[in-house]
Design a protein around this motif. Structure first.
Motif, short mmCIF file in Angstrom:
data_model
loop_
_atom_site.label_atom_id
_atom_site.label_comp_id
_atom_site.label_asym_id
_atom_site.label_seq_id
_atom_site.Cartn_x
_atom_site.Cartn_y
_atom_site.Cartn_z
N ASP A 182 0.85 -1.19 0.00
CA ASP A 182 0.00 0.00 0.00
C ASP A 182 0.88 1.24 0.00
O ASP A 182 0.71 2.15 -0.81
CB ASP A 182 -0.93 0.00 1.22
N SER A 183 1.84 1.29 0.94
CA SER A 183 2.73 2.43 1.07
C SER A 183 3.97 1.98 1.83
O SER A 183 3.86 1.31 2.86
CB SER A 183 2.03 3.56 1.83
N THR A 184 5.15 2.32 1.34
CA THR A 184 6.38 1.94 2.05
C THR A 184 6.44 2.64 3.41
O THR A 184 6.91 2.05 4.38
CB THR A 184 7.63 2.28 1.22
N ASN A 185 5.98 3.89 3.49
CA ASN A 185 5.95 4.56 4.79
C ASN A 185 5.08 3.80 5.77
O ASN A 185 5.44 3.61 6.94
CB ASN A 185 5.42 5.99 4.63
N GLN A 186 3.90 3.36 5.31
CA GLN A 186 2.97 2.70 6.21
C GLN A 186 3.53 1.37 6.70
O GLN A 186 3.29 0.97 7.85
CB GLN A 186 1.62 2.47 5.52
N ILE A 187 4.28 0.67 5.85
CA ILE A 187 4.91 -0.58 6.26
C ILE A 187 5.77 -0.36 7.50
O ILE A 187 5.71 -1.13 8.48
CB ILE A 187 5.78 -1.16 5.12
N LEU A 188 6.57 0.71 7.49
CA LEU A 188 7.44 0.98 8.63
C LEU A 188 6.66 1.55 9.81
O LEU A 188 6.91 1.18 10.97
CB LEU A 188 8.56 1.94 8.23
N LEU A 189 5.71 2.43 9.56
CA LEU A 189 4.90 2.99 10.65
C LEU A 189 4.19 1.90 11.43
O LEU A 189 4.06 1.98 12.67
CB LEU A 189 3.88 3.99 10.09
N ASP A 190 3.74 0.87 10.74
CA ASP A 190 3.02 -0.22 11.39
C ASP A 190 3.93 -1.08 12.27
O ASP A 190 3.44 -1.86 13.09
CB ASP A 190 2.34 -1.11 10.34
N GLN A 191 5.25 -0.94 12.10
CA GLN A 191 6.19 -1.77 12.87
C GLN A 191 6.80 -1.03 14.05
O GLN A 191 7.57 -1.61 14.82
CB GLN A 191 7.30 -2.27 11.95
N ILE A 192 6.49 0.26 14.18
CA ILE A 192 6.96 1.01 15.35
C ILE A 192 6.30 0.45 16.60
O ILE A 192 5.10 0.19 16.59
CB ILE A 192 6.63 2.52 15.18
N PRO A 193 7.03 0.21 17.72
CA PRO A 193 8.41 0.61 18.02
C PRO A 193 9.42 -0.53 17.82
O PRO A 193 10.49 -0.51 18.46
CB PRO A 193 8.32 1.01 19.49
N HIS A 194 9.14 -1.51 17.01
CA HIS A 194 10.00 -2.68 16.89
C HIS A 194 10.98 -2.56 15.72
O HIS A 194 11.22 -3.52 14.99
CB HIS A 194 9.14 -3.93 16.72
N LEU A 195 11.56 -1.37 15.55
CA LEU A 195 12.48 -1.13 14.45
C LEU A 195 13.82 -0.64 14.98
O LEU A 195 13.90 -0.04 16.05
CB LEU A 195 11.91 -0.07 13.50
N GLU A 196 14.85 -0.86 14.21
CA GLU A 196 16.17 -0.32 14.51
C GLU A 196 16.47 0.82 13.55
O GLU A 196 15.95 0.86 12.43
CB GLU A 196 17.25 -1.41 14.37
#
Length: 322
Positions: free
Chosen positions: A89-103
């Motif tokens: 759908d959106s590359t931004n949304q892919i990462l937003l949905d994984q917060i706070p489990h990101l490095e």
């Protein structure tokens, strides 16, 4: 998130060479009827793959299709936290949905976006394997009030990347656009997950026009440029992605420590509206003035009737005066 099915991927791989392939040959390869072949072709065309049909010769992709390669990007940039997706759908949304489990430095790059988005709720046209759809995560301990100039720094990172690819003459427009000769070449969308005084989760979205298909170009209502016109031999999106990742990994820790001040001279060098008459659009209000650059907070400096005023944040748009 979704992917092409097995037959779709086989067809895409076949057509990637830019040669003609008969419907009969494709049907045999996919194990489907000629009618189904036509449906698969329409499916690829629907996501922006430019395919011709010539009676007696078959189907041909209008250009060579060079796909993103996750492993190659990792090797080129030296970082492993990179994920290449086919359709999102959106590359931004892919990462937003994984917060706070990101490095820090987690990167998502896609071949196609179903709902790519730009600033002020606009749609970002995202044809398959044609441009760079790129999102990058960074965590700021300093909080949201310390990153007001972040989009300007990211713009500088994009220009630095393009210059390292041999592309000269690119400029920046406050607060988040990359231009070439008055036409939009790339855009930045930064989305935050934070409270005013707490640490800030930041997703940096970057879209760069590389090879605009003619049909998709009709959907864009402003002057645009793409890298293909600047480098006729073509741009390797894997190399571009790797250089951009390295540039962000280098600049962001320094920005977090020192802010925008060390980069102001670089911004003034690249500002395409500096010392020009502009219109500033805020909601339904138009303010006329002369662009005098930016300050260390990333605010636009606009000279109005001899006085320089600061503008930052909100739904603000800057246009060159006629």
């Amino acid at each position: 998130m979704s992917e092409l099915n097995e037959q779709g991927n086989i067809l895409l791989t076949l057509l990637a060479d830019g040669e003609f392939h008969s419907g009969e040959k494709i049907g045999e390869l996919l194990g489907v009827s000629r009618t189904s072949v036509n449906n698969y072709i329409k499916g690829l065309q629907g996501i922006g793959v430019d395919i011709y049909k010539v009676p007696g010769r078959g189907y041909q992709s209008a250009t060579l299709i060079k796909l993103l390669n996750e492993q190659k990007i990792r090797q080129l940039c030296g970082y492993d936290n990179i994920k290449v997706e086919q359709i999102v759908d959106s590359t931004n949304q892919i990462l937003l949905d994984q917060i706070p489990h990101l490095e820090n430095g987690q990167t998502c790059i896609a071949e196609y976006q179903l709902a790519g988005r730009g600033r002020r709720g606009r749609t970002w046209v995202s044809p398959f394997a044609s441009h760079l759809y790129f999102s990058f995560y960074w965590y700021f301990d300093s909080g949201i009030d310390k990153i007001s100039g972040l989009s300007l720094l990211v713009g500088i990172a994009v220009v630095n990347t393009l210059e390292k690819m041999g592309i000269q003459g690119v400029s920046l427009k406050w607060p988040n656009d990359i231009y070439y000769q008055g036409k939009k070449l790339a855009g930045i969308l930064i989305e935050l997950n934070a409270q005013a005084t707490a640490a800030c989760h930041c997703v940096i979205g970057i879209g760069i026009n590389i090879k605009m298909p003619p049909e998709q170009a009709k959907l864009i209502n402003q002057p645009w440029a793409d890298l293909n016109a600047l480098i006729p031999t073509g741009v390797d999106r894997n190399e571009l992605s790797a250089i951009l990742i390295k540039e962000l990994q280098y600049l962001l820790p320094r920005y977090e420590k020192s802010g925008l001040t060390p980069y102001l001279s670089r911004w003034f060098e690249l500002d395409c509206f500096l010392d020009k008459k502009v219109n500033l659009l805020i909601a339904d209000t138009i303010t006329m003035g002369i662009c005098r650059g930016v300050n260390r907070h990333g605010a636009l400096l606009l000279e109005i009737e001899g006085q320089v005023k600061e503008f930052i944040g909100g739904e603000i748009s800057l246009r060159l005066a006629n």
